[in-house]
Design an enzyme around this catalytic site. Sequence first.
Site, short mmCIF file in Angstrom:
data_model
loop_
_atom_site.label_atom_id
_atom_site.label_comp_id
_atom_site.label_asym_id
_atom_site.label_seq_id
_atom_site.Cartn_x
_atom_site.Cartn_y
_atom_site.Cartn_z
N GLU A 121 -13.19 -0.87 2.55
CA GLU A 121 -12.13 -0.64 1.58
C GLU A 121 -12.04 -1.78 0.57
O GLU A 121 -11.80 -1.56 -0.62
CB GLU A 121 -10.80 -0.48 2.33
CG GLU A 121 -9.64 -0.12 1.45
CD GLU A 121 -8.38 0.14 2.26
OE1 GLU A 121 -8.23 1.27 2.75
OE2 GLU A 121 -7.57 -0.79 2.39
N CYS B 243 0.80 -1.23 0.00
CA CYS B 243 0.00 0.00 0.00
C CYS B 243 0.84 1.28 0.00
O CYS B 243 0.29 2.37 -0.03
CB CYS B 243 -0.98 0.01 1.17
SG CYS B 243 -2.26 -1.25 0.99
N HIS C 199 -13.18 9.17 -7.70
CA HIS C 199 -12.18 9.26 -8.77
C HIS C 199 -11.10 10.31 -8.49
O HIS C 199 -10.58 10.95 -9.40
CB HIS C 199 -12.84 9.47 -10.14
CG HIS C 199 -13.49 8.22 -10.63
ND1 HIS C 199 -14.73 7.82 -10.21
CD2 HIS C 199 -13.05 7.26 -11.47
CE1 HIS C 199 -15.04 6.67 -10.79
NE2 HIS C 199 -14.03 6.30 -11.56
#
Length: 150
Positions: free
Chosen positions: A136, A25, A75
Amino acid sequence: MSKIRITKQFSFETGHALYGYDGKCKNVHGHSYKLSVTVIGTPILDSSNVKFGMVIDFTDLKKIVREEIVDLFDHATVFNQNTPHVELALELKNRGHHVILVDYQPTSENMVIDFAKKICDRLPKEILLHSLKLQETESSFAEWYASDNL
């Protein structure tokens, strides 16, 4: 009158990177987030009110969450403004990308804290935010409860 909890669910796509993290990550990547927003209140008892019987109109709750979170984060790519990712963020912005710089590490845990504050600030005084669940991945999520944050 009884207190009632109502929940509205939202989804949005957001990218992020965790600066200094020791796993995958640390790289820029994205998630299809699912956000469940639960508020608590007493249904309106005034039969002359167009919202009679509602705690809050789902449309009103949707407007708040869309304006404060979904429309902003959908986005977008989120970076901690206090890391070297700022250079990457500025480059992406200069190329027309939607980038959000926050003052925290953009983990689900920190995002849900940020979202709770934004929603609480917009709710009518008689309606309280009960909880948030920010999913998530299919199997990973962070939850925020008002009762844990008194």
